[in-house]
Write an enzyme that holds these catalytic residues in place. Structure first.
Site, mmCIF file in Angstrom:
data_model
loop_
_atom_site.group_PDB
_atom_site.id
_atom_site.type_symbol
_atom_site.label_atom_id
_atom_site.label_comp_id
_atom_site.label_asym_id
_atom_site.label_seq_id
_atom_site.Cartn_x
_atom_site.Cartn_y
_atom_site.Cartn_z
ATOM 1 N N HIS A 199 -28.560 16.845 22.116
ATOM 2 C CA HIS A 199 -29.059 17.565 20.947
ATOM 3 C C HIS A 199 -28.797 19.065 21.017
ATOM 4 O O HIS A 199 -29.299 19.814 20.184
ATOM 5 C CB HIS A 199 -30.560 17.316 20.788
ATOM 6 N N HIS A 258 0.825 -1.218 0.000
ATOM 7 C CA HIS A 258 0.000 0.000 0.000
ATOM 8 C C HIS A 258 0.853 1.258 0.000
ATOM 9 O O HIS A 258 0.666 2.152 -0.825
ATOM 10 C CB HIS A 258 -0.931 0.012 1.222
ATOM 11 N N GLU A 314 -26.212 12.124 7.225
ATOM 12 C CA GLU A 314 -25.674 13.488 7.205
ATOM 13 C C GLU A 314 -24.348 13.588 6.447
ATOM 14 O O GLU A 314 -24.137 14.533 5.678
ATOM 15 C CB GLU A 314 -25.485 14.000 8.645
#
Length: 663
Positions: A477, A268, A415
């Site tokens: 929230h 990689h 989202e």
């Protein structure tokens, strides 16, 4: 065994030898830079060669041709694959000197592909999975514009190269399911199925069957030998005929052509050493000097690029004869039509006259009601919160399989995927996307918001429920640190309007400024504070209420706390303390104003106070180190909003008391 034989003068190079040119350029550039990734470019060189010589629609002479295919290298660490292709096919943006200066200051060959930095790069990639998610937005934009303008003007594909890491990232799930739901048959993903990640074999952390996963999400799938050009071409011919998005799993060997290191699990990011470069050259029978492409090979690649020039010229001639070409061209260039803000300005005048109290999320929705009919490139949406974020305007229809011309996208609870797709729509052109969610859930979309800011993608993020004003839903929230973090993000315009007038002005700014914007809006109703029009929010900050005499106190505030500041001013003035109020809807726009204006707005009051139902970080630029801050010092709580503002001291009485104490 070699992958190809050396070309002889005058002969036509084989496709494999053309692919070897990519391999050699990639390993040499990485070797010279002493950093980078040659494993993926060498492994996917055969797939890329078939795509760029036989299927991809592009023109090196006009990289921004509107009806070109979009090519997204989601596995952006393999950027030398793309740079090699751009150089070989004749893009002026990548010279051999740029290849030699891979990852160096001033070159067009950055470590990861960067949109706007290198013509031919369709989007910035590197954060794995985001390229795929952005490409979904490009495909959505193409289908929408095709429905609007027809096949003669818009009819192209979006091709993606993605690796194991891209498909491990969570955003890939959002993107794959969204594309499957909308049957985006113009989207084709070429999966570099080499079973290698940084730590070694991908199976260290992955057991899933990617073909079955894509198929379950509504994609057509096929597996192919990623080094067999004939089979790759057959798979691509099949792919372009499907009625749904396509994933082709291309089984490849990382660092293909690298001799003993071909297919190595460390391939990689491993950089080949001198002796390993020599072994790779011998393996490929590549007899040429470093950074030298034989004329016959370069000629064959450039011939592939010239095919697109002919296609582009034919398209231009036919397109310009179409009666709707002018509208199409204006949309693609992002031009705002004359008079686009007439209805919005009338709305502002009405708000000034009638001073309605409203939640700023509702104020935003009413601004959109004036804008959407006037600007047909606006395409809205939400992450399953349409009724709460006020992004749907009466008369808008849903974007769907039987109505790609619809202007409202139901993104579902995705989202991150939503924000990335909007980036893709904006980069594609012809669409000005906006969509909403709760501000606290911007944490899910943040990586795409950041990448959009880096690219300058013209997107509007509508973020509602912006503070402890959310109330009973509680601290999970209630955003606290979010404003400070987004204000710190370069290239993002952050707006927090105070009322109906400011919300409309902030929308006007978002649509006229370059780059992405974020509107931060309240759940709860607030009184009107503006008494005149004048596009004052476009200055970022302005004196809303003057003091009765030389100001002893200046109160700075944003959003719902501006009305708190105005009420505090009345209390202070009643006690003989001359106080002015400054509304600060946009820090970055204020920072862009002339120094003289900024000094005048900051003023010379002895006491400066900032009021915001959020973290203090950054307010020092307005109030100094010794200024007074009234806001949040920790997370919120669950209770009705009015009670929370009292408990956390964000009240006119507390602001006035602290200002007097500072005097």
């Amino acid at each position: 065994m070699t992958t190809s034989a050396a070309v002889t003068s005058g002969s036509k190079p084989s496709p494999v030898l053309m692919a070897d040119a990519i391999r050699v350029l990639s390993m040499e550039a990485v070797h010279r830079a002493k950093s980078g990734h040659q494993g993926m470019p060498m492994g996917m060189a055969d797939v890329a060669t078939v795509l760029w010589t036989k299927f991809l629609k592009y023109d090196p002479k006009k990289p921004d041709w509107a009806d070109r295919d979009r090519f997204v290298l989601s596995a952006g660490h393999g950027s030398m694959l793309l740079y090699s292709l751009l150089h070989l096919t004749g893009f002026k943006s990548v010279s051999m000197e740029d290849i030699k200066n891979f990852r160096q200051w001033g070159s067009t060959t950055a470590g990861h592909p960067e949109y706007g930095h290198t013509p031919g790069v369709e989007c910035t990639t590197g954060p794995l999975g985001q390229g795929l998610a952005t490409a979904v937005g490009m495909a959505m934009a193409e289908r929408h514009l095709n429905a609007r303008f027809g096949d003669d003007l818009v009819n192209h594909k979006t091709w993606v190269i993605a690796g194991d890491g891209c498909l491990m990232e969570g955003v890939s799930h959002e993107a794959i399911s969204l594309a499957g739901r909308y049957k985006l048959n113009n989207l084709i993903v070429l999966f570099d199925d080499n079973n290698v990640t940084i730590d070694g074999w991908a199976t260290l952390a992955e057991t899933g069957d990617q073909l079955l996963r894509f198929k379950a999400a509504g994609w057509a799938v096929k597996a192919v030998d990623g080094h067999d050009h004939a089979k790759i071409a057959a798979a691509m011919r099949w792919a372009v005929k499907q009625d749904k998005p396509v994933m082709i799993a291309c089984k490849t060997a990382v660092s293909k052509g690298a001799g003993p290191l071909e297919g190595d699990k460390k391939g990689h990011g491993y950089n080949l050493m001198d002796d390993e470069i020599k072994a790779a050259r011998q393996h490929m029978d590549w007899l040429h000097d470093p950074f030298t492409i034989p004329a016959e090979i370069k000629k064959a690649w450039e011939a592939a690029g010239r095919k697109g020039t002919r296609v582009r010229k034919a398209w231009e001639a036919a397109a310009k004869a179409k009666p709707n070409y002018t509208a199409f061209d204006a949309a693609m260039q992002g031009k705002l039509p004359e008079g686009v803000f007439a209805a919005l300005d009338a709305h502002i005048a009405d708000a000034v006259a009638n001073k309605p109290a409203d939640a700023t999320r509702s104020c935003s929705g009413k601004a959109l009601a004036a804008l959407v009919p006037a600007l047909d490139t606006l395409v809205g949406g939400s992450a399953d919160l349409t009724g709460s974020v006020n992004t749907l305007v009466k008369g808008m229809t849903s974007f769907d399989v039987d109505n790609y011309g619809g202007r409202y996208v139901h993104y579902g609870v995705r989202e991150f995927g939503m924000a990335a797709a909007m980036n893709g729509m904006a980069l594609h052109g012809g669409v000005l996307p906006y969509a909403g969610t709760f501000f606290v859930f911007s944490d899910y979309s943040r990586p795409a918001v950041r990448l959009g800011a880096l690219m300058g993608a013209k997107v509007v993020h509508v973020m509602t429920h912006d503070s402890i004003g959310v109330g009973e839903d509680g601290p999970t929230h209630q955003p606290v640190e979010h404003l400070a973090s987004y204000r710190a993000m370069p290239g993002l315009h952050v707006f927090r309007p105070a009322d109906m007038v400011e919300a409309a002005e902030c929308w006007k700014a978002a649509l006229t400024l370059d780059g992405p914007s974020m509107l931060v809006l309240s759940r709860q109703k607030v009184p009107a504070v503006r008494e005149a029009a004048g596009d004052l929010a476009l200055k970022g900050a302005y004196e809303l209420k003057p003091a009765s005499s030389d100001a002893q106190v200046t109160i700075f505030a944003t959003g719902t706390e501006v009305s708190v500041a105005v009420a505090a001013q009345k209390l202070l003035e009643a006690d003989g303390v001359a106080t002015r109020v400054v509304s600060v809807p946009s820090w970055d726009l204020f920072a862009a104003q002339p120094e003289s204006y900024r000094k005048a707005v900051i003023g010379k009051a002895k006491v400066r106070v900032a009021v915001e139902a959020a973290a203090k970080l950054g307010w020092e630029r307005f109030i100094g180190e010794d200024g007074v801050f009234v806001g949040m010092e920790g997370f919120g709580a669950s209770a009705p909003a009015d009670r929370l503002f009292k408990e956390f001291g964000i009240t006119a009485e507390n602001v006035a008391a602290k200002a007097k104490a500072a005097l």
